[in-house]
Design a protein around this motif. Structure first.
Motif, short mmCIF file in Angstrom:
data_model
loop_
_atom_site.label_atom_id
_atom_site.label_comp_id
_atom_site.label_asym_id
_atom_site.label_seq_id
_atom_site.Cartn_x
_atom_site.Cartn_y
_atom_site.Cartn_z
N VAL A 453 -158.73 115.41 31.05
CA VAL A 453 -157.48 116.18 31.10
C VAL A 453 -156.92 116.31 29.69
CG1 VAL A 453 -155.14 116.25 32.02
CG2 VAL A 453 -157.02 115.38 33.42
N PHE A 454 -156.56 117.52 29.33
CA PHE A 454 -156.07 117.81 27.98
C PHE A 454 -154.58 118.04 28.08
CE2 PHE A 454 -155.04 120.62 24.49
CZ PHE A 454 -155.78 120.13 23.44
N ALA A 456 -151.15 119.23 26.67
CA ALA A 456 -150.51 120.06 25.63
C ALA A 456 -149.38 120.83 26.28
CB ALA A 456 -151.51 121.01 25.02
N ALA A 458 -146.61 124.23 26.01
CA ALA A 458 -146.33 125.52 25.39
C ALA A 458 -144.97 125.46 24.71
CB ALA A 458 -146.31 126.59 26.47
N PRO A 459 -144.82 126.20 23.60
CA PRO A 459 -143.50 126.25 22.96
C PRO A 459 -142.48 126.91 23.89
CG PRO A 459 -145.05 127.73 21.85
CD PRO A 459 -145.81 126.99 22.89
N ALA A 460 -141.22 126.56 23.69
CA ALA A 460 -140.17 127.04 24.58
C ALA A 460 -139.92 128.54 24.41
CB ALA A 460 -138.89 126.26 24.33
N GLU A 462 -141.05 132.47 22.80
CA GLU A 462 -142.14 133.29 22.28
C GLU A 462 -141.56 134.49 21.56
OE1 GLU A 462 -144.89 132.32 22.03
OE2 GLU A 462 -145.55 131.17 23.78
N GLU A 464 -143.10 137.92 18.75
CA GLU A 464 -144.33 138.53 18.27
C GLU A 464 -144.98 137.66 17.21
OE1 GLU A 464 -145.67 142.77 16.39
OE2 GLU A 464 -144.31 142.74 18.08
N ALA A 466 -144.62 134.48 16.87
CA ALA A 466 -144.87 133.10 17.31
C ALA A 466 -146.32 132.84 17.64
CB ALA A 466 -144.02 132.78 18.54
N PHE A 467 -147.12 133.91 17.85
CA PHE A 467 -148.50 133.66 18.24
C PHE A 467 -149.33 133.09 17.10
CE2 PHE A 467 -147.12 136.25 21.76
CZ PHE A 467 -147.57 135.47 22.80
N TRP A 468 -148.76 133.09 15.91
CA TRP A 468 -149.43 132.34 14.85
C TRP A 468 -149.13 130.85 15.01
CZ3 TRP A 468 -153.38 133.98 12.60
CH2 TRP A 468 -153.56 135.35 12.36
#
Lengths: 468, 508
Positions: A453-454, A456, A458-460, A462, A464, A466-468
């Motif tokens: 199980v990994f 991680a 997600a950021p709160a 998003e 345009e 933020a995908f970096w």
């Protein structure tokens, strides 16, 4: 013997022919076209020949018969066709026309009639099989159908799939059902809620007894009471494929009447098949029995109630014993399974559930060349396809090559030393039955570790960027 | 010598030099190789030839020059909707490369490429990789599984996954030029027989010639290197759907950052409902209007409701170590696409129950499938034309184009079916014009629709990509004359007698 087919059948075939708009997807998946690239040995070529034959009337040309005879009826073209051309109707109708026209030489007619009679009559087939075993092996080298019959009778699968003593059932067969005139018998727990009929197949009841025995054991283990239909009761498929519609449809009608009686009296709730070729024809009984309107309701009922063992077994609680853990299975999709019944997912799902290491094989869309009596009547093409299929199935040196159809197993076994087994034999083995012949020495292999199980998050937010 | 006599003499010479099995003049063969799905009569070849090697191709080209016979090379002839197997002009001799030149010459596991002949199909390459238990995966198309990998790349066809730019992922060609000479491009051009960089380095000494042989007729490509991606441990397809026709602009703007940042490694497709659902449905209103009217809005809504999707559906996939490892990516994507409230996430287990979405699941996981082409039975009669336009990844422009293109289709009584194949900056717009080829009026409307759409896009500065043989001359004439002159000059230099597919992509 009528010299033509009925007007409404001819019209139905004509309508099916008219649906072909010549996209050409079919040619690339047609086994005979792939082998020899002969246009008249492609679905489009055969459709054109059938159209010409029906329009001309009278006796068909020898070349027309030749090319239509070379069709395997595998229906790979039908699966691929983007215009939904019902090719099965076309080839069956064309063959019916050829048979009815009496265009074949009498020797060929007689041989075909004898072949159909023998294969669909278990008593005759048993005798023929016994005689074949006495024949010298060198007869398999003879050209033509006689050599093909001899080669088939000595195929490793014929010995591997023969019924064995003492493994039919965990319990002795129960008494016959009261009042039954069919000789049907049942097995399973007396208080079972579910009761099914097992179609054992005219050829399979003689040559594949172990397949039927494995099905009985598996169903019994799941608490299903099984009524075996009259031994070797034929569904008519074999004769229908040969264009012998009248005799084939009569057998279909007899089977519908029998099954309908068992269904309507509540003696069974479903029919289970291990003979996918039979089931794929049963699913078209409405069309096969179109001339018997009084049977249409019963045929529809039987169609709905008939399931391949791979579908039926998915509903059962069948825990793996571990005996077959990690066994590498190269699974061959029989044409009747993949093109006829559209069943490709279910056997794989079962193998996965029961810890087999399942492998797909290349050129899955190409027929193995068995195709009913094709490997007897067209031995050259059949052998080339059989070798090609066996070579593909043997890649990676699997423990066993599996399929849901007896004919495929016999055919493939002629060209590879790897053991073959019916899907139901593997399901039976993995859940408590004996290993299929050739797998007696198999040692279970450790199963792969579960996926870690990994963790991680997600950021709160998003945006345009933020995908970096 | 008449044209017919030239072809017969050519065929005799081919049979003499390459064997009788290398040529066919049979009527059945010629008739079937002439068939296509475009709104024009069939285009019958003069003969069909079947080479089995690069040297055999060279012999054919030499004989074509000698007898002044035009050739039309095909690979597997699965170019349905773009010409199928038929030549661009009647009477050309089809060179069927696929029948006998269908070998996978090499699979290099360490460097991640394969080398193939023209007849290697997507299915064959998939099977070969699986048989080898390869660590590599291929990029399939949504087109025919028996289509040629090499020809798809040469015709600038697109695929799925991260290696979807098939021509971009080709590296190193072997070509028989129209003058009969054989050349190797890139590092393969070095004298000698050792070329370790041929299929790993696209750029070498001197000009990059590979592009000359895409969508052209300067030579016959007989071998190609194709790069293959290492297969990820897990592939997680995703789906989002938007209810309204006018949502396309928002969809395109939402996809752009995902591709520019490469957050999503695969190409992303944004398909309208009829493009998707036609693979599992036939036009329910066709009979009522005898094909004269487009499917009503009510009819479209009913189909959307039946299958649980909206007007536009977005699909793509993530690669990663495991499903759990990719869960945060899916979550980020879910927030991104649903932030405005117009988009809805279709979880994978739900998507698996929606038949038409299986196509994207298979394609994005590297499995070839024929299912998308089931759309061809949307209308009877077997007619289809593909129009491949495109647009910058700008929502406003996408919205404007879809409104006008939809109007043009509807004014011709045909359905608007569009798949936007979205990259970081550009989306290829694949329009599927499905019509009844056996109905003369409908065929005429389909032809008019294609031309009106092409004119509309051209009036906004948008050109086409891959084009059907029937319209290649039309598009050639839309282009600046100086570029056409340059192509003609190259043709003259490499194929002085014009024996290779004169008229293909307008070049003669």
């Amino acid at each position: 013997m009528p010299k033509t087919i009925t007007i409404h059948r001819e019209q139905a075939v004509g309508a099916a022919i008219d649906k072909c708009v010549h996209f050409g997807f079919c040619t690339a998946v047609c086994p005979t076209y792939v082998l020899d690239a002969e246009e008249n040995d492609s679905p489009r070529g055969r459709i054109a020949l059938a159209k010409e034959m029906l329009a001309a009337g009278g006796k068909p040309k020898a070349a027309t018969i030749l090319h239509l005879d070379r069709c395997l009826s595998c229906l790979s073209c039908e699966t691929t066709c983007a215009a939904n051309v019902p090719y099965r109707e076309i080839i069956d109708g064309a063959r019916e026309y050829i048979e009815a026209s009496g265009a074949r030489p009498w020797t060929q007619q007689a041989f075909r009639t004898m072949l159909a009679k023998t294969l669909t009559t278990p008593r005759l087939l048993s005798m023929a099989n016994g005689l074949a075993r006495l024949m010298p092996r060198s007869m398999a080298n003879l050209p033509g159908p006689i050599g093909a019959l001899a080669a088939l009778s000595t195929a490793p699968a014929v010995a591997a799939l023969r019924a064995r003593e003492g493994w039919e059932s965990a319990a002795p067969l129960a008494a016959e059902i009261g009042g039954s005139s069919t000789g049907a018998s049942k097995t399973g727990e007396a208080n079972s809620i579910r009761r099914v009929g097992l179609l054992n197949g005219c050829v399979q009841s003689v040559l594949g007894g172990e397949i039927n025995a494995a099905a009985l054991r598996l169903l019994e283990r799941a608490g299903i009471a099984v009524v075996e239909l009259d031994k070797g009761q034929c569904c008519g498929a074999l004769e229908l494929h040969m264009g012998k519609r009248r005799s084939g449809a009569k057998k279909s009608a007899d089977l519908v009447r029998e099954v309908s009686r068992l269904l309507s009296t509540g003696e069974i709730e479903a029919i289970v098949t291990t003979t996918s070729g039979c089931n794929s024809v049963i699913q078209h009984f409405d069309e096969v029995l179109a001339d018997n309107p009084e049977l249409s309701a019963e045929a529809a009922k039987m169609k709905a109630a008939t399931h391949d063992i791979a579908v039926f077994a998915l509903e059962l609680d069948l825990p793996a014993t571990g005996a077959a853990d990690g066994a590498c299975v190269s699974y061959h999709d029989a044409c009747s399974m993949t093109h006829g019944l559209k069943l490709t997912r279910q056997p794989r799902q079962l193998f996965k559930q029961l810890n087999f290491d399942q492998r797909n094989i290349a050129e899955a869309h190409l027929c193995c060349g068995s195709a009913g009596v094709y490997n007897i009547l067209q031995p050259d093409i059949s052998a080339r396809l059989g070798k090609r299929k066996a070579d593909n199935a043997s890649v990676g040196d699997p423990d066993v090559i599996a399929a849901g159809n007896l004919g495929c197993l016999v055919q493939i076994s002629r060209f590879t030393p790897i053991p073959v087994a019916h899907t139901v034999q593997l399901l039976d083995w993995a859940t408590g039955g004996p290993p299929p012949r050739g797998l007696e020495g198999f040692q279970p292999r450790p199963l792969p570790e579960p996926e870690p199980v990994f963790e991680a998050e997600a950021p709160a937010q998003e945006s345009e960027e933020a995908f970096w | 010598m008449s044209v017919h006599e030239s072809i017969e003499a050519f065929a005799r010479a081919v049979a003499d030099e390459l064997g009788p099995e290398a040529v066919s003049l049979s009527h059945e063969v010629i008739d079937r190789y002439g068939e296509h799905t475009l709104p024009a009569p069939d285009t019958k070849p003069g003969a069909v030839v079947y080479p089995d090697s690069t040297q055999a191709v060279q012999t054919l080209v030499r004989l074509a020059n000698r007898f002044k016979v035009p050739l039309f090379p095909i690979s597997n002839g699965q170019n349905i909707g773009l010409g199928t197997r038929s030549p661009v002009r009647a009477g050309q001799v089809v060179v069927d490369l696929g029948r006998r030149m269908n070998k996978i010459l090499e699979v290099n596991e360490k460097l991640g490429y394969c080398v193939i002949e023209p007849g290697v199909s997507f299915q064959a390459l998939y099977d070969e990789l699986r048989n080898r238990d390869s660590k590599l995966m291929m990029s399939p198309t949504a087109g025919p599984v028996q289509g040629s990998v090499l020809a798809n790349a040469l015709d600038k066809g697109g695929g799925c996954g991260a290696y979807a730019d098939h021509f971009g992922m080709s590296c190193g060609l072997e070509i028989v030029l129209g003058n009969g000479e054989i050349i190797r491009t890139g590092d393969g051009a070095l004298a000698g027989d050792q070329h370790p960089n041929w299929h790993v380095s696209k750029y070498s000494f001197g000009p990059f010639l590979d592009g000359l042989f895409s969508q052209s007729n300067f030579g016959i490509v007989t071998r190609m290197g194709v790069w293959l991606m290492p297969k990820p441990p897990h592939i997680e397809p995703f789906f989002f759907t938007f209810e309204e026709d006018d949502s396309l602009g928002e969809v395109i703007d939402l996809i752009r950052p995902l591709k520019q940042s490469n957050f999503v490694p695969t190409l992303i497709r944004a398909n309208n409902e009829l493009y998707l659902l036609s693979s599992g449905e036939t036009n329910p209103e066709y009979a009522a209007s005898a094909g004269k009217r487009t499917l009503s809005d009510e009819g479209r809504r009913a189909l959307r409701k039946k299958h649980g999707i909206g007007a536009w559906t977005v699909s793509g996939a993530f690669y990663g170590a495991s499903q759990a490892a990719l869960a945060p990516n899916i979550e980020r994507l879910r927030r991104h696409f649903t932030a405005s409230g117009t988009g809805r996430w279709i979880p994978l287990d739900e998507a698996e129950q929606i038949g038409p979405l299986h196509i994207a699941i298979s394609s994005n996981t590297g499995v070839p499938t024929n299912n998308e082409l089931k759309m061809l039975s949307w209308r009877p009669g077997g007619g289809i034309i593909w129009l491949s336009t495109g647009l910058p990844m700008l929502g406003d422009m996408a919205a404007q184009f879809q409104r006008e293109a939809r109007r043009i289709c509807e004014s011709n009584g045909l359905e608007y079916m569009l798949s936007n194949v979205c990259g970081p900056r550009f989306a290829r717009g694949i329009h599927s014009l499905i019509y009844n080829r056996e109905d003369a009026d409908e065929a005429r409307r389909a032809d008019a629709c294609y031309r009106q759409l092409a004119d509309f896009y051209a009036s906004h500065g948008v050109f086409v990509g891959r084009a059907p043989t029937l319209y290649q001359g039309f598009h050639h004439d839309q282009r600046m004359s100086e570029l056409n002159d340059a192509c003609r000059a190259i043709k003259q230099a490499l194929d002085p007698n014009g024996v290779i597919a004169p008229g293909k992509y307008g070049i003669a």
